[in-house]
Write a protein that holds these residues in place. Structure first.
Motif, PDB file in Angstrom:
ATOM      1  N   LYS A 264       0.811  -1.221   0.000  1.00 13.03           N
ATOM      2  CA  LYS A 264       0.000   0.000   0.000  1.00 13.03           C
ATOM      3  C   LYS A 264       0.843   1.270   0.000  1.00 13.03           C
ATOM      4  N   GLY A 265       2.165   1.141   0.141  1.00 10.79           N
ATOM      5  CA  GLY A 265       3.057   2.294   0.028  1.00 10.79           C
ATOM      6  C   GLY A 265       3.454   2.946   1.328  1.00 10.79           C
ATOM      7  N   PHE A 266       3.222   2.288   2.471  1.00  9.34           N
ATOM      8  CA  PHE A 266       3.581   2.883   3.754  1.00  9.34           C
ATOM      9  C   PHE A 266       5.065   2.656   4.044  1.00  9.34           C
ATOM     10  N   ASP A 267       5.655   3.619   4.731  1.00  6.64           N
ATOM     11  CA  ASP A 267       7.069   3.534   5.091  1.00  6.64           C
ATOM     12  C   ASP A 267       7.247   2.620   6.294  1.00  6.64           C
ATOM     13  N   GLY A 268       8.336   1.825   6.283  1.00  8.57           N
ATOM     14  CA  GLY A 268       8.584   0.896   7.368  1.00  8.57           C
ATOM     15  C   GLY A 268       8.816   1.574   8.698  1.00  8.57           C
ATOM     16  N   GLN A 269       9.520   2.714   8.672  1.00  7.69           N
ATOM     17  CA  GLN A 269       9.792   3.415   9.934  1.00  7.69           C
ATOM     18  C   GLN A 269       8.505   4.020  10.496  1.00  7.69           C
ATOM     19  N   LEU A 275       3.680   1.334  15.793  1.00  2.82           N
ATOM     20  CA  LEU A 275       3.545   0.131  16.614  1.00  2.82           C
ATOM     21  C   LEU A 275       4.065   0.376  18.029  1.00  2.82           C
ATOM     22  N   ALA A 276       5.185   1.110  18.141  1.00  2.52           N
ATOM     23  CA  ALA A 276       5.707   1.445  19.473  1.00  2.52           C
ATOM     24  C   ALA A 276       4.712   2.315  20.243  1.00  2.52           C
ATOM     25  N   SER A 277       4.084   3.284  19.551  1.00  2.00           N
ATOM     26  CA  SER A 277       3.074   4.121  20.212  1.00  2.00           C
ATOM     27  C   SER A 277       1.868   3.293  20.644  1.00  2.00           C
ATOM     28  N   HIS A 278       1.543   2.280  19.852  1.00  2.54           N
ATOM     29  CA  HIS A 278       0.411   1.406  20.218  1.00  2.54           C
ATOM     30  C   HIS A 278       0.740   0.635  21.497  1.00  2.54           C
ATOM     31  N   PHE A 279       1.950   0.111  21.597  1.00  2.73           N
ATOM     32  CA  PHE A 279       2.348  -0.586  22.826  1.00  2.73           C
ATOM     33  C   PHE A 279       2.343   0.364  24.023  1.00  2.73           C
ATOM     34  N   ARG A 280       2.753   1.597  23.782  1.00  3.51           N
ATOM     35  CA  ARG A 280       2.735   2.607  24.872  1.00  3.51           C
ATOM     36  C   ARG A 280       1.317   2.852  25.345  1.00  3.51           C
ATOM     37  N   ASP A 281       0.373   2.975  24.390  1.00  4.65           N
ATOM     38  CA  ASP A 281      -1.025   3.204  24.770  1.00  4.65           C
ATOM     39  C   ASP A 281      -1.596   2.015  25.534  1.00  4.65           C
ATOM     40  N   LEU A 282      -1.184   0.803  25.143  1.00  3.41           N
ATOM     41  CA  LEU A 282      -1.630  -0.376  25.884  1.00  3.41           C
ATOM     42  C   LEU A 282      -1.081  -0.364  27.310  1.00  3.41           C
ATOM     43  N   MET A 283       0.145   0.097  27.470  1.00  2.76           N
ATOM     44  CA  MET A 283       0.744   0.181  28.806  1.00  2.76           C
ATOM     45  C   MET A 283       0.015   1.213  29.656  1.00  2.76           C
ATOM     46  N   VAL A 284      -0.369   2.349  29.023  1.00  2.00           N
ATOM     47  CA  VAL A 284      -1.117   3.375  29.749  1.00  2.00           C
ATOM     48  C   VAL A 284      -2.451   2.820  30.259  1.00  2.00           C
ATOM     49  N   CYS A 285      -3.069   1.924  29.479  1.00  2.00           N
ATOM     50  CA  CYS A 285      -4.374   1.370  29.856  1.00  2.00           C
ATOM     51  C   CYS A 285      -4.279   0.312  30.949  1.00  2.00           C
ATOM     52  N   ILE A 322      12.184  -3.691  21.910  1.00  2.43           N
ATOM     53  CA  ILE A 322      12.522  -4.276  20.603  1.00  2.43           C
ATOM     54  C   ILE A 322      12.143  -3.334  19.466  1.00  2.43           C
ATOM     55  N   THR A 323      10.955  -2.737  19.563  1.00  3.21           N
ATOM     56  CA  THR A 323      10.486  -1.845  18.493  1.00  3.21           C
ATOM     57  C   THR A 323      11.330  -0.577  18.414  1.00  3.21           C
ATOM     58  N   ASN A 324      11.687  -0.006  19.548  1.00  2.00           N
ATOM     59  CA  ASN A 324      12.517   1.201  19.545  1.00  2.00           C
ATOM     60  C   ASN A 324      13.908   0.914  19.009  1.00  2.00           C
ATOM     61  N   ASN A 325      14.474  -0.252  19.327  1.00  2.00           N
ATOM     62  CA  ASN A 325      15.791  -0.617  18.786  1.00  2.00           C
ATOM     63  C   ASN A 325      15.745  -0.714  17.261  1.00  2.00           C
ATOM     64  N   ALA A 326      14.679  -1.318  16.744  1.00  2.00           N
ATOM     65  CA  ALA A 326      14.531  -1.412  15.282  1.00  2.00           C
ATOM     66  C   ALA A 326      14.342  -0.035  14.652  1.00  2.00           C
ATOM     67  N   ASP A 327      13.608   0.837  15.359  1.00  2.00           N
ATOM     68  CA  ASP A 327      13.381   2.197  14.853  1.00  2.00           C
ATOM     69  C   ASP A 327      14.698   2.976  14.766  1.00  2.00           C
ATOM     70  N   LEU A 328      15.574   2.801  15.748  1.00  2.00           N
ATOM     71  CA  LEU A 328      16.858   3.495  15.752  1.00  2.00           C
ATOM     72  C   LEU A 328      17.791   2.984  14.656  1.00  2.00           C
ATOM     73  N   CYS A 343      12.108  -7.741  13.422  1.00  2.00           N
ATOM     74  CA  CYS A 343      11.490  -7.136  14.608  1.00  2.00           C
ATOM     75  C   CYS A 343      10.145  -7.790  14.900  1.00  2.00           C
ATOM     76  N   LEU A 344       9.334  -8.024  13.878  1.00  2.00           N
ATOM     77  CA  LEU A 344       8.027  -8.662  14.077  1.00  2.00           C
ATOM     78  C   LEU A 344       8.183 -10.101  14.571  1.00  2.00           C
ATOM     79  N   MET A 345       9.168 -10.820  14.024  1.00  2.00           N
ATOM     80  CA  MET A 345       9.385 -12.200  14.472  1.00  2.00           C
ATOM     81  C   MET A 345       9.853 -12.241  15.919  1.00  2.00           C
TER      82      MET A 345
END
Length: 608
Positions: A264-269, A275-285, A322-328, A343-345
């Motif tokens: 669909k043309g989305f950038d990997g980063q 995805l990292a923000s999604h995990f953060r939101d789950l932690m907030v909940c 793991i996600t932040n390491n891949a992002d860096l 990273c997904l595996m």
């Protein structure tokens, strides 16, 4: 058709009550006007699109409306002077402003000067403005606006009352967009407005621009799908489904879904950061007291609550790491897609399928046998353009290539050339009624037989048969050669050569190549057969002419229609260039170029 007005202009606030997200500043300004405690110079600073210029204009009108009788339609436009410091950043512009400040207002009590983007003023302009800014006339008030306060010199800052405008929250922006949608008669999903507000990044003007763009795309029905498609952003459902697959240890489906995201043309980063923000939101909940940190709609908050109950805190902490390491590492990675897939595996391998316990190493990946029974929904592929019988065609092509002799382009191609052979009748495919297993066995046998025949029927170029084939090939090549057309070799005279030579020299002079033109004029060409003989006084002239020999010969051959012309240049130091000094020399030069000039002189008995 009425002209379209963008929402940022159409719904620009007219009063302090209409300003979104800056209640502290607007309340302070209203109280300052009521109590007559307004400073002579104010500095509005903050990010773009948060209401600095809007508040300055409202304040400028409200100052003159205080404690006086005024017409409701009077906006005191003659008392408000708005300048752009980006285009008036010189000392002369500030001096003109200072000269205008001395003149009192004709209507109202105050003259207000709004200077936008004040950080663009030069240092000299700032210094020229200091005295007037510190002690302006009683009727003058300055309102400075900027997005970059750090670029303003401290002496200016110390003379101003500073108001720091904050970024507008997502919830305030969403509610404002909801009001505008109701006024425009647009049916907008709350989640769609939420995405627009988040995309604006705290700037209300940006959110209104995005709103106009999406409405132009979707019309009166503003849905989440229309917003995500137009803004090219991943919706939250994508991250919810990816997280569910991670919790199920379904690595194959994860990789397939990520491939669809890439298609669909989305950038990997962009995907990693989301995805990292999604995990953060789950932690907030995980704690009900921190759910207020999520600036989301109620339905979306409920989805986060449900998924957060399926995870534990240790899992979320490891997933974020793991996600932040891949992002860096993303920008420096040579294979960015592989980085995201790893990273997904790794994320899907945090918890063991049986016990749900956390595995210690971050780089651990579950073995393939773990998800042998995983349910994988493969993407739909359109096979309408593919051949209906690819295997049959492949077998036939292999059979044909094994019985044909390849074309030979050179003598070296004779090595290991298979001899021609007749098609093998036994290599035909079996009948359609045979079982698929027997067809595969027959096909394999046929391929092996074709390969054996191909290896057995090769000839060496050193054998008698190979030498005969080589001789035959050379004869065929000799017969195939065609005689090339002869180029024209028309005879020409010395006069024709001189005329074309001088014409080319004049052409060079008109083109601006005076050096080559003067070299051609040093010696007249002398023709011997098809060879042009020239004499030059030094070797440098010879070298200069030889550099452009190709273009000169091309011109001469084309004009004289003879392609056998060539040069022969001789260096003779006795040859000197004859310079023209007197009228007689000029006449002789003209007569040399055109003999008719001398005929004209003799006809009319002219003398010098």
């Amino acid at each position: 058709m009425e002209p379209f007005i963008v929402s940022a202009r159409k719904y620009r606030p007219e009063t302090f009550e209409d300003v979104v997200g800056q209640s502290a500043i607007t309340k302070t300004l209203e109280n300052a006007i009521e109590s007559n405690h307004l400073a002579q110079a104010l500095l509005f600073t903050g990010p773009r699109g948060v209401g600095k210029t809007t508040c300055a204009r409202i304040l400028a009108k409200k100052i003159n409306q205080h404690n006086v009788e005024y017409d409701a339609n009077e906006d005191f436009a003659f008392n408000i002077f708005e300048l752009d410091a980006a285009s008036n950043n010189s000392v002369d512009g500030i001096r003109e402003l200072i000269a205008q400040v001395r003149i009192p207002p004709q209507v109202g009590k105050y003259k207000i000067y709004i200077i936008d983007e004040v950080h663009m003023l030069s240092s000299a302009a700032f210094n020229a403005f200091l005295k007037t800014l510190e002690e302006p006339p009683a009727h003058a008030i300055f309102i400075l606006a900027t997005t970059e306060k750090h670029k303003i010199i401290p002496t200016i800052l110390s003379r101003c009352q500073i108001f720091d405008f904050k970024r507008i929250t997502v919830s305030d922006m969403r509610e404002h967009l909801k009001k505008i949608a109701i006024k425009e008669g647009i049916d907008a999903d709350e989640e769609a407005l939420q995405i627009i507000a988040q995309k604006a990044d705290g700037a209300l003007r940006d959110s209104l621009s995005i709103f106009d763009r999406v409405v132009s795309f979707s019309g009166k029905d503003l849905t989440v799908q229309a917003v995500t498609e137009n803004l090219n952003v991943l919706d939250r459902d994508t991250y919810f489904s990816m997280t569910s697959l991670i919790l199920e240890n379904n690595i194959p489906q994860l990789l397939i879904d990520y491939d669809q995201i890439m298609v669909k043309g989305f950038d990997g980063q962009h995907f990693l950061s989301g995805l990292a923000s999604h995990f953060r939101d789950l932690m907030v909940c995980k704690d009900e007291r921190t759910i207020v940190l999520l600036e989301l709609g109620e339905s979306t908050k409920q989805k986060y609550l449900e998924q957060s109950r399926k995870t534990d805190l240790e899992f979320l902490k490891t997933a974020i790491e793991i996600t932040n390491n891949a992002d860096l590492k993303y920008r420096n990675s040579r294979n960015q897609r592989l980085l995201v897939e790893l990273c997904l595996m790794q994320l899907a391998s945090i918890l063991l399928p049986e016990s749900g316990e956390k595995k210690k190493p971050l780089t651990y990946i579950l073995p393939a046998k773990t998800f042998e029974n995983a349910v994988v929904a493969e993407p739909v592929v359109d096979k309408s353009n593919y051949s209906q019988q690819p295997e049959k065609q492949s077998d036939e092509s292999i059979q044909e290539t094994s019985t044909k002799v390849p074309a030979m382009n050179s003598v070296a191609d004779l090595e290991d050339v298979p001899e021609p052979s007749t098609p093998n009748k036994t290599s035909e495919p079996s009948s359609k009624t045979d079982a698929s297993s027997s067809e595969d066995q027959i096909s394999l046998a046929e391929k092996r037989k074709a390969l054996l025949q191909k290896g057995q029927k090769r000839v060496s170029s050193l054998s008698i048969q190979g030498m005969e084939r080589k001789k035959e090939m050379l004869e065929n090549q000799k017969d195939a050669t065609t005689s090339s057309d002869r180029l024209p070799e028309k005879e020409f005279s010395q006069e024709e050569l001189t005329m074309v030579w001088n014409k080319y020299a004049d052409h060079l002079k008109e083109r601006g190549d005076f050096i080559l033109s003067s070299i051609l004029g040093i010696d007249q060409p002398r023709l011997k057969g098809t060879t042009i003989h020239l004499k030059f006084p030094n070797a440098s002239m010879k070298e200069d002419l030889e550099k452009d020999k190709g273009q000169i010969l091309e011109y001469l051959k084309r004009e004289l229609n003879n392609y056998l012309i060539d040069f022969e240049i001789e260096v003779d130091k006795t040859v000197t260039k004859k310079y023209i000094y007197t009228d007689q020399d000029k006449f002789n030069k003209l007569a040399e170029k055109n003999p008719a000039v001398d005929l004209l002189r003799r006809t009319f008995n002219l003398e010098f």
